[in-house]
Write a protein that holds these residues in place. Structure first.
Motif, PDB file in Angstrom:
ATOM      1  N   LEU A   1       3.899  -3.897  -2.250  1.00 45.65           N
ATOM      2  CA  LEU A   1       4.866  -4.278  -1.221  1.00 45.65           C
ATOM      3  C   LEU A   1       5.857  -3.141  -1.041  1.00 45.65           C
ATOM      4  O   LEU A   1       6.530  -2.736  -1.991  1.00 45.65           O
ATOM      5  CB  LEU A   1       5.590  -5.557  -1.642  1.00 45.65           C
ATOM      6  CG  LEU A   1       6.746  -6.027  -0.764  1.00 45.65           C
ATOM      7  CD1 LEU A   1       6.251  -6.436   0.623  1.00 45.65           C
ATOM      8  CD2 LEU A   1       7.484  -7.192  -1.435  1.00 45.65           C
ATOM      9  N   ASN A   2       5.944  -2.633   0.176  1.00 49.25           N
ATOM     10  CA  ASN A   2       6.891  -1.559   0.455  1.00 49.25           C
ATOM     11  C   ASN A   2       8.247  -2.135   0.844  1.00 49.25           C
ATOM     12  O   ASN A   2       8.345  -3.264   1.306  1.00 49.25           O
ATOM     13  CB  ASN A   2       6.332  -0.655   1.544  1.00 49.25           C
ATOM     14  CG  ASN A   2       5.110   0.119   1.066  1.00 49.25           C
ATOM     15  OD1 ASN A   2       5.104   0.689  -0.018  1.00 49.25           O
ATOM     16  ND2 ASN A   2       4.047   0.114   1.862  1.00 49.25           N
TER      17      ASN A   2
ATOM     18  N   CYS B   1       0.364  -7.077   8.685  1.00 50.85           N
ATOM     19  CA  CYS B   1      -0.911  -7.784   8.550  1.00 50.85           C
ATOM     20  C   CYS B   1      -1.087  -8.445   7.187  1.00 50.85           C
ATOM     21  O   CYS B   1      -1.663  -9.530   7.093  1.00 50.85           O
ATOM     22  CB  CYS B   1      -2.070  -6.821   8.805  1.00 50.85           C
ATOM     23  SG  CYS B   1      -2.309  -6.428  10.548  1.00 50.85           S
ATOM     24  N   HIS B   2      -0.607  -7.804   6.142  1.00 51.95           N
ATOM     25  CA  HIS B   2      -0.812  -8.348   4.793  1.00 51.95           C
ATOM     26  C   HIS B   2       0.448  -8.992   4.224  1.00 51.95           C
ATOM     27  O   HIS B   2       0.513  -9.247   3.015  1.00 51.95           O
ATOM     28  CB  HIS B   2      -1.331  -7.249   3.861  1.00 51.95           C
ATOM     29  CG  HIS B   2      -2.764  -6.904   4.117  1.00 51.95           C
ATOM     30  ND1 HIS B   2      -3.802  -7.490   3.444  1.00 51.95           N
ATOM     31  CD2 HIS B   2      -3.332  -6.055   5.009  1.00 51.95           C
ATOM     32  CE1 HIS B   2      -4.950  -7.014   3.880  1.00 51.95           C
ATOM     33  NE2 HIS B   2      -4.686  -6.144   4.837  1.00 51.95           N
TER      34      HIS B   2
ATOM     35  N   ASN C   1       3.106   0.321   6.674  1.00 55.17           N
ATOM     36  CA  ASN C   1       2.532  -0.959   6.270  1.00 55.17           C
ATOM     37  C   ASN C   1       3.474  -1.678   5.324  1.00 55.17           C
ATOM     38  O   ASN C   1       3.934  -1.083   4.341  1.00 55.17           O
ATOM     39  CB  ASN C   1       1.190  -0.752   5.569  1.00 55.17           C
ATOM     40  CG  ASN C   1       0.104  -0.305   6.520  1.00 55.17           C
ATOM     41  OD1 ASN C   1      -0.135   0.876   6.693  1.00 55.17           O
ATOM     42  ND2 ASN C   1      -0.545  -1.255   7.157  1.00 55.17           N
ATOM     43  N   HIS C   2       3.747  -2.950   5.598  1.00 58.53           N
ATOM     44  CA  HIS C   2       4.620  -3.706   4.700  1.00 58.53           C
ATOM     45  C   HIS C   2       3.953  -3.902   3.342  1.00 58.53           C
ATOM     46  O   HIS C   2       4.604  -3.778   2.303  1.00 58.53           O
ATOM     47  CB  HIS C   2       4.960  -5.060   5.338  1.00 58.53           C
ATOM     48  CG  HIS C   2       6.112  -5.751   4.695  1.00 58.53           C
ATOM     49  ND1 HIS C   2       6.415  -7.074   4.910  1.00 58.53           N
ATOM     50  CD2 HIS C   2       7.059  -5.306   3.824  1.00 58.53           C
ATOM     51  CE1 HIS C   2       7.480  -7.408   4.217  1.00 58.53           C
ATOM     52  NE2 HIS C   2       7.884  -6.359   3.549  1.00 58.53           N
TER      53      HIS C   2
ATOM     54  N   THR D   1      -2.067   4.172   5.016  1.00 57.61           N
ATOM     55  CA  THR D   1      -2.166   3.124   6.010  1.00 57.61           C
ATOM     56  C   THR D   1      -3.606   2.671   6.236  1.00 57.61           C
ATOM     57  O   THR D   1      -4.567   3.402   5.949  1.00 57.61           O
ATOM     58  CB  THR D   1      -1.566   3.599   7.345  1.00 57.61           C
ATOM     59  OG1 THR D   1      -1.434   2.487   8.218  1.00 57.61           O
ATOM     60  CG2 THR D   1      -2.460   4.627   8.023  1.00 57.61           C
ATOM     61  N   PHE D   2      -3.758   1.471   6.775  1.00 58.45           N
ATOM     62  CA  PHE D   2      -5.069   1.022   7.220  1.00 58.45           C
ATOM     63  C   PHE D   2      -5.555   2.026   8.261  1.00 58.45           C
ATOM     64  O   PHE D   2      -4.789   2.451   9.129  1.00 58.45           O
ATOM     65  CB  PHE D   2      -4.957  -0.379   7.833  1.00 58.45           C
ATOM     66  CG  PHE D   2      -6.286  -1.011   8.115  1.00 58.45           C
ATOM     67  CD1 PHE D   2      -7.035  -1.567   7.090  1.00 58.45           C
ATOM     68  CD2 PHE D   2      -6.793  -1.048   9.395  1.00 58.45           C
ATOM     69  CE1 PHE D   2      -8.267  -2.145   7.339  1.00 58.45           C
ATOM     70  CE2 PHE D   2      -8.023  -1.620   9.669  1.00 58.45           C
ATOM     71  CZ  PHE D   2      -8.763  -2.177   8.636  1.00 58.45           C
ATOM     72  N   PRO D   3      -6.824   2.461   8.191  1.00 55.05           N
ATOM     73  CA  PRO D   3      -7.274   3.579   9.029  1.00 55.05           C
ATOM     74  C   PRO D   3      -6.941   3.450  10.505  1.00 55.05           C
ATOM     75  O   PRO D   3      -6.521   4.434  11.142  1.00 55.05           O
ATOM     76  CB  PRO D   3      -8.788   3.589   8.788  1.00 55.05           C
ATOM     77  CG  PRO D   3      -8.944   3.082   7.393  1.00 55.05           C
ATOM     78  CD  PRO D   3      -7.879   2.032   7.242  1.00 55.05           C
TER      79      PRO D   3
END
Length: 407
Positions: free
Chosen positions: A186-187, A208-209, A177-178, A136-138
């Motif tokens: 892409l998850n 976010c992305h 995270n998507h 994940t993003f921190p």
């Protein structure tokens, strides 16, 4: 060798149904010898929509300068978080009344994770585990750990692809995270959401992305809670307000850990006792940041009439074409794609591992008018924003990259 691909790029641009959208953005700049800059960093900060400066000037001069406090009602400032939230909701597949715009992504992650833990407590199953995407993003990880400490939960990391299998009888919520910000992977939102629900857990998705880059389908897949920023593919401007989605049937039970006056059922009653508002306003906290919120509102005008499926089709075509150009132009062995080839596993960016000199390579690309970004220790990231990125940009970026790496 570049001529066939350059010609193909020109033909693809001519046939692009979204080609007219580019003119709605400010993309001037010196990319060398009079060429425009190739801007491939919209996954960090989207380009400026042309309508925004005029709208912000009007808000400052007229709504704030002349109407002043009257603008909270006469100009619709008070209801802007829900109005803008509904515009974002259309782009992520959420019906009206389920998305509120405001605060930062970090604040909204905290609200969503704590609220999901509290939902699990209301369900009465003794769940005390928070699963978090290991890549994940921190900030998401920091906040998930803080939420776990505050609520007496334990936290456990798992690869996003394995989170559904990792969920057990103690899992309260998973934060996923998507799209992976490093690799562009892409998850699987539909399958992961369904599996977590089957395990009795809630899920919070970080969009976010993906918001503005591909269809998300929050309603279609029954997503509990979701958060996201608006300064990337939604082009809302630096630090523009984030958003929070709360599924409609969960809203009466959404218990925010940040019960601010703006989410009170009667905010101007000034009661010392907190009574949460109904619906999406329950996700608000303090006074909204009107200047940036209305800049975002104006930026979203570029999405009027745009079908997210057309955006996704162009995104995949652009990233396919860029990868093909890289494989054609770049010397063998100099870069390795970290981004999945499979369309159902790819976001709207391409990440290339470049060893040993990725940071210097990106600096030289920027100097030559191709703007991407570098992520330590060795990743070159290129974001493809379908509303304004051309196939010619993809071809030129790969050609310049080859030139830098061939020095």
């Amino acid at each position: 060798m570049s001529e066939p691909l350059a010609a193909e790029a020109a033909a693809l641009d001519a046939a692009d149904p979204l080609r007219g959208k580019r003119a709605e953005f400010v993309l001037e700049g010196d990319g060398g010898e009079g060429a425009e800059v190739v801007y491939l960093d919209g996954n960090s900060l989207g380009a400026l929509p042309r309508a925004v400066p005029g709208r912000v000037a009007d808000v400052v001069a007229r709504e704030w300068g002349r109407l002043r406090v009257r603008s909270w009602t006469e100009s619709g400032w008070w209801t802007a978080p829900e109005r803008v939230g509904d515009r974002i909701g259309r782009l992520v597949g959420a019906g009206p009344g389920q998305v509120v715009a405001g605060d930062s992504t970090s604040v909204n992650v905290f609200k969503a994770v704590v609220a999901a833990i509290r939902l699990a407590g209301q369900d009465g199953h003794g769940r005390d585990e928070v699963l978090v995407d290991a890549a994940t993003f921190p900030t998401d990880g920091y906040l998930a750990r803080s939420a776990a400490r505050m609520t007496g939960c334990r936290i456990r990391a798992a690869d996003a692809a394995d989170i559904a299998d990792a969920a057990g009888p103690r899992t309260a919520v998973a934060l996923v995270n998507h799209v992976d910000y490093r690799t562009g992977r892409l998850n699987d939102l539909p399958a992961t959401t369904a599996a977590l629900h089957a395990a009795g857990a809630r899920v919070v998705w970080d969009l976010c992305h993906s918001a503005g880059a591909l269809p998300v389908g929050l309603d279609a897949h029954g997503v509990d809670l979701a958060v996201g920023c608006t300064y990337k593919y939604l082009n809302g401007g630096p630090g523009s307000p984030a958003f929070l989605h709360v599924r409609r049937d969960l809203q009466p039970r959404f218990d925010s850990p940040l019960p601010g006056w703006n989410s009170h059922a009667d905010p101007f009653g000034m009661s010392p006792d907190y009574v949460p508002a109904d619906g999406a306003p329950r996700g608000r906290v303090g006074t909204p940041d009107i200047l940036s919120l209305l800049a975002l509102d104006a930026a979203l005008d570029v999405w009027d009439g745009v079908d997210p499926t057309a955006v996704r089709a162009k995104s995949l075509a652009l990233t396919d074409f860029f990868l093909r150009c890289v494989r054609t132009y770049v010397p063998a062995g100099r870069v390795e794609s970290l981004t999945p080839d499979a369309h159902d596993r790819r976001g709207s960016q391409v990440s290339l591992r470049c060893v040993p000199d990725a940071e210097a390579v990106m600096a030289e690309l920027v100097r030559r008018g191709v703007v991407g970004d570098f992520r330590p220790p060795d990743v070159l990231r290129f974001g493809f924003t379908p509303l304004y990125t051309r196939f010619a940009d993809a071809e030129r970026a790969a050609r310049v990259l080859a030139g830098v790496l061939g020095r």
